[in-house]
Design a protein around this motif. Structure first.
Motif, PDB file in Angstrom:
ATOM      1  N   LEU A   1       0.843  -1.195   0.000  1.00 55.44           N
ATOM      2  CA  LEU A   1       0.000   0.000   0.000  1.00 55.44           C
ATOM      3  C   LEU A   1       0.879   1.246   0.000  1.00 55.44           C
ATOM      4  O   LEU A   1       2.004   1.229   0.515  1.00 55.44           O
ATOM      5  N   LEU A   2       0.327   2.311  -0.548  1.00 55.94           N
ATOM      6  CA  LEU A   2       0.942   3.628  -0.427  1.00 55.94           C
ATOM      7  C   LEU A   2      -0.072   4.545   0.232  1.00 55.94           C
ATOM      8  O   LEU A   2      -1.204   4.672  -0.234  1.00 55.94           O
ATOM      9  N   ALA A   3       0.331   5.181   1.345  1.00 55.17           N
ATOM     10  CA  ALA A   3      -0.543   6.118   2.058  1.00 55.17           C
ATOM     11  C   ALA A   3      -0.124   7.536   1.719  1.00 55.17           C
ATOM     12  O   ALA A   3       1.071   7.857   1.707  1.00 55.17           O
ATOM     13  N   THR A   4      -1.112   8.382   1.448  1.00 55.29           N
ATOM     14  CA  THR A   4      -0.836   9.792   1.167  1.00 55.29           C
ATOM     15  C   THR A   4      -1.623  10.661   2.140  1.00 55.29           C
ATOM     16  O   THR A   4      -2.816  10.449   2.362  1.00 55.29           O
ATOM     17  N   ALA A   5      -0.947  11.626   2.744  1.00 50.12           N
ATOM     18  CA  ALA A   5      -1.576  12.592   3.652  1.00 50.12           C
ATOM     19  C   ALA A   5      -1.866  13.853   2.850  1.00 50.12           C
ATOM     20  O   ALA A   5      -0.942  14.445   2.272  1.00 50.12           O
TER      21      ALA A   5
ATOM     22  N   GLY B   1     -10.440  11.491   9.877  1.00 50.94           N
ATOM     23  CA  GLY B   1     -10.263  11.474  11.326  1.00 50.94           C
ATOM     24  C   GLY B   1      -9.694  12.779  11.840  1.00 50.94           C
ATOM     25  O   GLY B   1      -9.832  13.111  13.018  1.00 50.94           O
ATOM     26  N   HIS B   2      -9.061  13.533  10.938  1.00 45.39           N
ATOM     27  CA  HIS B   2      -8.485  14.820  11.308  1.00 45.39           C
ATOM     28  C   HIS B   2      -9.457  15.946  10.975  1.00 45.39           C
ATOM     29  O   HIS B   2     -10.277  15.838  10.049  1.00 45.39           O
ATOM     30  N   THR B   3      -9.345  17.031  11.721  1.00 47.70           N
ATOM     31  CA  THR B   3     -10.227  18.175  11.506  1.00 47.70           C
ATOM     32  C   THR B   3      -9.545  19.287  10.724  1.00 47.70           C
ATOM     33  O   THR B   3     -10.109  20.365  10.554  1.00 47.70           O
ATOM     34  N   ALA B   4      -8.305  19.038  10.277  1.00 41.66           N
ATOM     35  CA  ALA B   4      -7.571  20.010   9.471  1.00 41.66           C
ATOM     36  C   ALA B   4      -6.680  19.229   8.514  1.00 41.66           C
ATOM     37  O   ALA B   4      -6.656  17.986   8.521  1.00 41.66           O
ATOM     38  N   SER B   5      -5.932  19.943   7.707  1.00 39.39           N
ATOM     39  CA  SER B   5      -5.046  19.324   6.725  1.00 39.39           C
ATOM     40  C   SER B   5      -4.172  18.251   7.375  1.00 39.39           C
ATOM     41  O   SER B   5      -3.629  18.447   8.464  1.00 39.39           O
ATOM     42  N   VAL B   6      -4.034  17.104   6.698  1.00 37.62           N
ATOM     43  CA  VAL B   6      -3.162  16.030   7.189  1.00 37.62           C
ATOM     44  C   VAL B   6      -1.769  16.291   6.634  1.00 37.62           C
ATOM     45  O   VAL B   6      -1.577  16.352   5.418  1.00 37.62           O
ATOM     46  N   SER B   7      -0.794  16.454   7.519  1.00 35.38           N
ATOM     47  CA  SER B   7       0.525  16.932   7.112  1.00 35.38           C
ATOM     48  C   SER B   7       1.620  15.878   7.157  1.00 35.38           C
ATOM     49  O   SER B   7       2.706  16.088   6.617  1.00 35.38           O
ATOM     50  N   ALA B   8       1.372  14.728   7.797  1.00 34.40           N
ATOM     51  CA  ALA B   8       2.417  13.716   7.914  1.00 34.40           C
ATOM     52  C   ALA B   8       1.793  12.338   8.013  1.00 34.40           C
ATOM     53  O   ALA B   8       0.689  12.172   8.553  1.00 34.40           O
ATOM     54  N   VAL B   9       2.510  11.332   7.503  1.00 36.04           N
ATOM     55  CA  VAL B   9       2.049   9.954   7.583  1.00 36.04           C
ATOM     56  C   VAL B   9       3.265   9.043   7.731  1.00 36.04           C
ATOM     57  O   VAL B   9       4.339   9.336   7.203  1.00 36.04           O
ATOM     58  N   ALA B  10       3.096   7.947   8.479  1.00 33.27           N
ATOM     59  CA  ALA B  10       4.155   6.956   8.661  1.00 33.27           C
ATOM     60  C   ALA B  10       3.503   5.602   8.860  1.00 33.27           C
ATOM     61  O   ALA B  10       2.363   5.503   9.338  1.00 33.27           O
ATOM     62  N   ALA B  11       4.232   4.544   8.502  1.00 33.60           N
ATOM     63  CA  ALA B  11       3.705   3.190   8.666  1.00 33.60           C
ATOM     64  C   ALA B  11       4.837   2.249   9.014  1.00 33.60           C
ATOM     65  O   ALA B  11       5.972   2.407   8.551  1.00 33.60           O
ATOM     66  N   ASP B  12       4.520   1.246   9.840  1.00 38.38           N
ATOM     67  CA  ASP B  12       5.463   0.183  10.175  1.00 38.38           C
ATOM     68  C   ASP B  12       4.657  -0.979  10.722  1.00 38.38           C
ATOM     69  O   ASP B  12       3.764  -0.786  11.565  1.00 38.38           O
ATOM     70  N   GLY B  13       4.967  -2.188  10.247  1.00 40.00           N
ATOM     71  CA  GLY B  13       4.187  -3.326  10.685  1.00 40.00           C
ATOM     72  C   GLY B  13       2.737  -3.152  10.279  1.00 40.00           C
ATOM     73  O   GLY B  13       2.420  -2.772   9.153  1.00 40.00           O
TER      74      GLY B  13
END
Length: 733
Positions: free
Chosen positions: A538-542, A568-580
């Protein structure tokens, strides 16, 4: 009897509880005082953080103070040495300080490889000059066998003999009109700036029999400082009558005045680079100018540097020419770019500064305070990335290769060796790009680097040896905001302000980017961050429309419909990370949200965990998950980086906070084991030790016992003195 035992036990328990409460209260008080001093007196702040942690290692505030001090450079203090440290000299492990009331002190620094090399210098000798003289300048002769003392009565060489009793040697000048003196690197030539407008020269090849070899009239009186190039071929002097004067050595060994740079105000300092090709000039207004000198030593290009403080009480280039150091008379020590004069780093000092000198080892800087009689030693490299001249936009690290990469708006990416993360050093020159570099990522193998620029271009570099550009691809129209390599290194993703995310296939043997897919959801305004999840499936984009989107990385061509859209956020999503199986998102609502992925069904909708992480008062700028998703680093614009324990993601626990007063973080990175963190703000990057015992041991290893008993009582008058570094062990790495 039983009642007596019960009573005694109760008293013991109460006393033990009271002692614990008292210890905890003392630790909190010390930690609070440390936090207060962090932005004005980092040395005292580190010492108090250490004392707090030693008092009660279990106290949360004590632990926070310790790790927060790890990212703020602090010097070793020695002294007090008198009322004001007018002069400092250093050579071959020997230090000398001179005070306003005519006291000269000698100090011995331990050998570089000894266990005490980084600790406080030890007192060696004390010399009281007769007749209430003021010491203006000091210089140690070759091999440290003699000390030149410039005072308000004379210039004289004192013989040191390696003993505690310096003895007077030859008098060089029987007048008190000299204000500064410097030796060439080989110790053969001494130049003294005098207030009658003359620079006087001596040959000290034999310090027992010094020889006067010349007088250089400046045609301006009130000379206050002098500087020499490494080989002595050029000499510069500053005049408070408003001039900087330069002399060039002729082929016969004599000097001619090559140039005079006039100013409308007093010149307080003039400093030459070691090669004599550039001169820095400090004015009493606080302004600083630089001059490029041609082969005749004429200033052919004069330009202003950053004007950020009061006048320079000391100015000097490091022995390798890598830094220009400025001692601000109000107390700030600045490291500047040697060519442009741009401020690279400002280091606070609680007292006004009076003097500055570099040691000949190229990595040690000494300053003296104008009151309080303290001197400081700064050992470079500091736990700070220095070299960028514009805002750092992103940072990436690779643990196995011991390398960090920083991207900046100055059009460059810089590589750093982090073999010793406490002392990062540049690895080669900057990687230059045509526009501002806005994102950077390192390949999982550490062999390649991707850089994204403000014009929407992605640049691929080979960084195994001498870096070389392999490929470029301008697939996107606006600034690249984020880059990420797939965990197996076969894919590269880039997000852009143009609302699109590009995906390239990157086979191991290929040196070129092979375009695969372009993701663009209707209605979004910008992609702020990208991250691969579930082993790259998968590729996640904020994105700026308050949405996180999940995309299938096996897609090809232009894709407009994501697999999932997460709200889930009430404003712009500025960062994303994933592990496991964990996905973390951060937004401009100052919160971090956690999502559980299903590895068996990667396209199934992730589960939003109920507890948002609240530890910031500013927008989230970076997220990093490590250790299989058990540790999360979140960095915010508020200058706080938070470490979260996610062993139980449903019940996240704030483990530690790293705080850098006055800074606005732009990016951050975390080592795979979670023990080292990096943050960027402005033109600098900082290294932090996230393990409190290692942080406190590092303070001891760097400073020895950071507080003398006198300094302890000055800072902590209500607490009994306790040596804070007794029995410490030096941490590895």
């Amino acid at each position: 009897m039983v009642l007596v035992l019960i009573a005694a036990t109760a008293i013991f328990v109460l006393q033990h509880k009271a002692a614990g409460q008292n210890r905890r209260a003392m630790a909190r008080a010390m930690a609070g005082h440390s936090t207060t001093l962090r932005s004005t007196d980092p040395a005292a702040a580190a010492a108090l953080a250490l004392a707090s942690y030693r008092k009660d290692p279990a106290e949360e505030q004590a632990r926070q103070a310790a790790i927060s001090s790890s990212g703020l450079p602090h010097p070793v203090l020695f002294g007090p040495t008198g009322q004001a440290v007018q002069a400092v000299a250093a050579h071959a492990g020997l230090l000398a300080t001179g005070s306003r009331e005519g006291v000269v002190r000698l100090w011995r620094q331990a050998e570089r490889n000894s266990p005490r090399a980084q600790g406080r210098p030890s007192p060696l000798a004390r010399l009281l000059l007769p007749g209430r003289r003021v010491v203006y300048s000091l210089a140690l002769t070759h091999a440290g066998h003699g000390l030149v003392v410039v005072d308000s009565a004379e210039i004289r060489i004192w013989h040191l003999h390696g003993t505690r009793r310096p003895t007077p040697g030859p008098q060089l000048h029987a007048s008190g009109n000299a204000r500064d003196a410097r030796l060439t690197r080989d110790g053969r030539t001494l130049a003294a700036a005098c207030d009658d407008g003359v620079v006087r020269l001596w040959d000290l090849t034999d310090p027992q029999r010094p020889e006067a070899v010349g007088e250089l009239p400046a045609e301006h009186r009130q000379l206050v400082s002098v500087s020499l190039s490494k080989d002595g071929s050029r000499i510069a002097a500053a005049s408070s009558e408003g001039a900087a004067v330069i002399w060039n050595r002729r082929s016969d060994g004599t000097y001619r005045r090559a140039d005079t740079e006039p100013f409308r105000t007093s010149v307080t300092e003039a400093a030459l680079t070691p090669d004599g090709k550039r001169m820095a000039i400090g004015l009493d207004t606080g302004a600083m100018w630089l001059c490029g000198l041609d082969p005749r030593a004429v200033c052919t290009r004069r330009y202003a540097a950053d004007h950020v403080g009061n006048f320079a009480a000391g100015l000097g280039y490091s022995a390798d020419g890598a830094y220009l150091a400025e001692a601000d008379s109000r107390g700030t020590l600045r490291l500047r770019d040697p060519a442009t004069g741009d401020v690279l780093l400002s280091l606070p000092n609680p007292r006004p500064l009076q003097s500055l000198t570099w040691a000949s080892d190229r990595s040690t800087l000494y300053t003296g305070s104008a009151d309080g009689g303290t001197a400081h030693r700064w050992s470079l490299p500091l736990p700070v990335l220095l070299g960028h001249t514009d805002t750092i936009s992103d940072i990436a690290i690779h643990d196995r290769r011991s390398v960090a990469a920083s991207a900046a708006h100055d059009h460059t990416v810089r590589l750093w060796s982090t073999r010793d993360p406490h002392h990062p050093v540049p690895r080669g020159g900057p990687l230059r790009h045509p526009t501002a570099v806005t994102a950077v990522a390192l390949h999982p193998g550490g062999t390649r680097l991707a850089a994204g620029t403000a014009d929407g271009t992605v640049h691929l570099w080979d960084v195994t040896g001498t870096p070389r550009r392999l490929d470029t691809d301008k697939r996107l129209d606006e600034s690249i905001t984020s880059l990420a390599f797939a965990p197996d290194g076969t894919g590269l993703a880039a997000g852009s302000l143009d609302n699109r995310t590009a995906l390239w296939h990157l086979p191991a043997s290929s040196r070129r980017l092979s375009w695969q897919a372009l993701f663009a959801a209707p209605g979004s305004t910008a992609v702020n961050s990208v991250a691969f999840a579930l082993d790259g499936r998968l590729l996640a984009t904020a994105e700026s429309d308050r949405t996180v989107r999940l995309w299938n990385t096996h897609s090809r061509g232009t894709v407009r419909s994501p697999l999932r859209e997460l709200s889930g956020h009430t404003a712009s999503v500025s960062a994303v990370a994933a592990d496991g199986a964990l996905l973390a998102t951060g937004g401009q609502d100052d919160t971090v949200r956690l999502w559980r992925l299903d590895p068996s069904h990667p396209y199934r909708r992730p589960t939003l965990l109920p507890r948002p992480l609240r530890g910031h008062s500013g927008h989230i700028v970076a997220l990093h998950l490590t250790a299989g998703g058990r540790t999360l680093l979140s960095a915010g614009q508020d200058g706080t980086a938070a470490l979260w324990n996610l062993t139980r993601p449903e019940r996240p626990v704030l483990r530690d906070s790293l705080r850098s007063p006055g800074e606005t973080f732009t990016s951050a990175a975390l080592s795979a084991d979670g023990t080292h963190a990096w943050t960027t703000a402005g033109t600098t990057g900082r290294h932090w030790t996230t393990h409190a015992p290692a942080a406190t041991s590092r303070i001891c290893a760097t400073t020895g016992d950071p507080l003398t008993e006198q300094q302890w009582h000055s800072l902590l008058p209500d607490f009994a003195y306790v040596p804070t570094c007794e029995g410490h062990t030096t941490p590895d790495g």
